[in-house]
Structure formats: structure tokens, C-alpha cells
Scaffold this active site. Structure first.
Site, PDB file in Angstrom:
ATOM      1  N   GLY A  12       2.697  14.257   9.662  1.00 47.83           N
ATOM      2  CA  GLY A  12       2.593  15.360   8.957  1.00 47.83           C
ATOM      3  C   GLY A  12       2.519  16.001   7.506  1.00 47.83           C
ATOM      4  N   ASN A  14       1.189  15.606   5.103  1.00 46.24           N
ATOM      5  CA  ASN A  14       0.009  15.658   3.553  1.00 46.24           C
ATOM      6  C   ASN A  14      -0.241  17.200   4.710  1.00 46.24           C
ATOM      7  OD1 ASN A  14      -0.675  13.642   1.996  1.00 46.24           O
ATOM      8  ND2 ASN A  14       0.140  12.691   3.830  1.00 46.24           N
ATOM      9  N   LEU A  91      -5.322   8.075  12.227  1.00 47.68           N
ATOM     10  CA  LEU A  91      -5.727   6.363  12.075  1.00 47.68           C
ATOM     11  C   LEU A  91      -6.404   5.887  12.567  1.00 47.68           C
ATOM     12  CD1 LEU A  91      -2.043   5.752  11.929  1.00 47.68           C
ATOM     13  CD2 LEU A  91      -3.352   6.128   9.970  1.00 47.68           C
ATOM     14  N   ILE A  94     -13.607   6.757  11.844  1.00 45.87           N
ATOM     15  CA  ILE A  94     -14.139   7.967  12.110  1.00 45.87           C
ATOM     16  C   ILE A  94     -16.126   7.307  12.438  1.00 45.87           C
ATOM     17  CG2 ILE A  94     -15.787   9.684  10.729  1.00 45.87           C
ATOM     18  CD1 ILE A  94     -12.222  10.363  11.240  1.00 45.87           C
ATOM     19  N   ASN A 108     -10.708  11.520   2.767  1.00 51.04           N
ATOM     20  CA  ASN A 108      -9.310  11.115   3.386  1.00 51.04           C
ATOM     21  C   ASN A 108      -8.146  11.157   2.229  1.00 51.04           C
ATOM     22  OD1 ASN A 108      -7.625   9.415   5.221  1.00 51.04           O
ATOM     23  ND2 ASN A 108      -8.576   7.231   3.974  1.00 51.04           N
ATOM     24  N   HIS A 110      -5.601   8.369   0.717  1.00 52.07           N
ATOM     25  CA  HIS A 110      -5.420   6.798   1.085  1.00 52.07           C
ATOM     26  C   HIS A 110      -4.161   6.235   0.234  1.00 52.07           C
ATOM     27  CE1 HIS A 110      -4.993   2.732   2.348  1.00 52.07           C
ATOM     28  NE2 HIS A 110      -5.287   1.984   1.829  1.00 52.07           N
ATOM     29  N   ASP A 151     -12.224   3.529   3.905  1.00 57.20           N
ATOM     30  CA  ASP A 151     -11.832   2.880   2.597  1.00 57.20           C
ATOM     31  C   ASP A 151     -13.237   3.154   1.654  1.00 57.20           C
ATOM     32  OD1 ASP A 151      -9.612   3.818   4.013  1.00 57.20           O
ATOM     33  OD2 ASP A 151      -8.779   1.708   3.452  1.00 57.20           O
ATOM     34  N   GLU A 181       0.761  11.972  -2.983  1.00 56.40           N
ATOM     35  CA  GLU A 181      -0.357  12.169  -2.528  1.00 56.40           C
ATOM     36  C   GLU A 181      -0.315  13.578  -2.249  1.00 56.40           C
ATOM     37  OE1 GLU A 181      -0.124   9.980   1.284  1.00 56.40           O
ATOM     38  OE2 GLU A 181       1.177   8.786   0.578  1.00 56.40           O
TER      39      GLU A 181
HETATM   40  C1  GAR Z   1       0.370   8.979   4.500  1.00 55.97           C
HETATM   41  O1  GAR Z   1       1.289   8.052   4.196  1.00 55.97           O
HETATM   42  C2  GAR Z   1      -1.240   8.467   4.376  1.00 55.97           C
HETATM   43  O2  GAR Z   1      -1.527   8.835   2.579  1.00 55.97           O
HETATM   44  C3  GAR Z   1      -1.472   7.484   4.640  1.00 55.97           C
HETATM   45  O3  GAR Z   1      -0.492   8.452   6.463  1.00 55.97           O
HETATM   46  C4  GAR Z   1       0.806   8.918   6.068  1.00 55.97           C
HETATM   47  C5  GAR Z   1       0.416   9.507   6.809  1.00 55.97           C
HETATM   48  O4  GAR Z   1       2.181  10.459   6.333  1.00 55.97           O
HETATM   49  N1  GAR Z   1      -2.724   7.535   5.488  1.00 55.97           N
HETATM   50  C6  GAR Z   1      -3.535   5.786   5.452  1.00 55.97           C
HETATM   51  O5  GAR Z   1      -2.784   4.814   5.583  1.00 55.97           O
HETATM   52  C7  GAR Z   1      -4.984   5.775   5.855  1.00 55.97           C
HETATM   53  N2  GAR Z   1      -5.246   4.954   5.862  1.00 55.97           N
HETATM   54  P1  GAR Z   1       1.620  11.695   7.325  1.00 55.97           P
HETATM   55  O6  GAR Z   1       1.240  12.071   8.465  1.00 55.97           O
HETATM   56  O7  GAR Z   1       3.264  12.418   6.860  1.00 55.97           O
HETATM   57  O8  GAR Z   1       0.895  12.592   6.011  1.00 55.97           O
END
Ligand code: GAR
Length: 209
Positions: A12, A14, A91, A94, A108, A110, A151, A181
């Protein structure tokens, strides 16, 4: 005040970047009305609770079928009154009904420069492993609208990050989070909340301030 649902599966960071951007006034006229996780142990849920945001965990394991899980997820999001859905390290795929309920209203983050290292099977550390294996010198992150594919939706913002010879997947992941990000996800939300983002075909047009 636009209501935002944030869907998470893991740490979490992000989600935290969005919470911090709202607190810092970098995202205005919006609030998070729900944090939804498919993983009961996601640390993201603790972050939501610490920020006083309603948090809910629903696991596919609690439902007899994927369809029932998908229905429950959609019900929770619709029931929260969310007008924008943000996938912040979520993950699960959707379901089409959710995409139909929120046309160009699901975004999203990525961890690569789409169309590189994206699509089915590319998530989390796997994306960075693939980038290092291919030997790219530049990677980064992308915020995009979610459509029926994986994506494949219109790209809103991207930010490039240099790949270093000393990188490991973990080091590259962290640098892309810090430099890309955690910046472009709040930025994209602020642009959408303030009506500056329109979609024309597969292209996104961002209106000047
Ligand atoms: C992040 O790096 C995000 O970009 C990636 O998962 C991580 C989650 O981190 N998402 C994907 O790979 C989606 N295809 P977080 O839970 O610390 O935000």
C-alpha cells in the site's frame, strides 16, 4: 468532492502516496471513501485504518465462484459511492461488469513504461526482473485507464527512471516507486478530479491549466 475507491493487494505504498497527497493539498476536492483489499493481510489495510478511511477485505476464497467474488467487489465499490476507482497494486483481474460500470473511471498504476513489460503475468517484482533480464537502460511507471484488456487502456501519465548496472529487481522497484509511481499516481488523480483528462480513441488529452 469526488469520492475515490482505492483497491489494493499488498503493502500500500501507492495508497499512502494518495493519502499524503490529499493531506498535503496536492490532490484537492477529493476524498478516499473506501480501501478494498482482496488480501486480508495486506499492510495497506493498516494504512487505511491509520488514516481513518473505511477499509474492507474480501477474499476470493470466501466465495463459491469467481463470479460471486466479482459481484461482491462491484457491490462494495458501487455501495461506497465511488466515482473514481484507483488500482494501487491491486493484483486481481477487473471483471467486465466493473469496467462497464466505470467507463474511463478506473485507473491503474503499472511499474514499467507500457507497452514494455506489461500484460498477463507482469506484476510486482516480475516486471522488474523482466526489465533487468532484457537489459533496458530506462524503465519507469505508467498510469492508465483500465479497459477490458490487461494493461491495454489509454495512457494518462508516464515517467521514466534510469536503470543502473548495480540494480537488483528490488532496488529498481523501489527507485521506480520513489521517482515515478508515488508522483504520477497522485498527479493523475488530481488531473481527473479537476476534469482535465479526456480520452480520444486510445489517446488521452490533458487540458492546460
Ligand atoms: C507497485 O509497484 C505497483 O506499480 C505494482 O505493484 C506494486 C504495489 O506496491 N502493480 C502492478 O504490478 C500491477 N500490474 P504498493 O502496494 O506498495 O503500492
Amino acid at each position: 468532492m469526488m469520492k475515490i475507491a482505492v483497491l489494493v493487494s499488498g503493502g500500500g505504498t501507492n495508497l499512502q502516496a494518495i493519502i499524503d497527497a490529499i493531506d498535503a493539498g496536492k490532490i484537492t476536492d477529493a476524498r478516499i471513501c473506501l480501501v478494498l483489499s482482496n488480501n486480508k493481510n495486506a499492510y495497506a489495510l493498516e494504512r487505511a485504518k491509520a488514516a481513518g478511511i473505511p477499509a474492507l477485505a474480501i477474499s476470493p476464497k470466501d466465495y463459491e465462484s469467481r463470479d460471486l467474488f466479482n459481484e461482491a467487489m462491484l457491490e462494495a465499490v458501487l455501495g461506497s459511492g465511488a466515482e473514481l476507482v484507483v488500482l494501487a497494486g491491486f493484483l486481481c483481474v477487473i471483471p467486465p461488469r466493473m469496467v462497464e460500470a466505470y467507463p474511463n473511471r478506473i485507473i491503474n498504476i503499472h511499474p514499467s513504461l507500457i507497452p514494455s513489460f506489461c500484460g498477463t503475468g507482469y506484476y510486482g517484482l516480475k516486471v522488474h526482473e523482466a526489465a533487468l533480464e532484457r537489459g533496458v537502460r530506462v524503465s519507469g511507471a505508467t498510469v492508465h485507464f483500465v479497459d477490458a484488456g490487461t494493461d491495454t487502456g489509454p495512457i494518462i501519465l508516464q515517467k521514466a527512471v534510469e536503470v543502473l548496472s548495480s540494480d537488483t529487481p528490488g532496488k529498481l522497484q523501489l527507485r521506480i516507486m520513489e521517482q515515478a509511481e508515488w508522483k504520477i499516481l497522485p498527479e493523475a488523480i488530481q488531473l481527473i478530479v479537476h476534469g482535465r483528462v479526456t480520452v480520444e480513441g486510445r489517446r488521452v488529452i490533458i487540458a492546460e491549466e
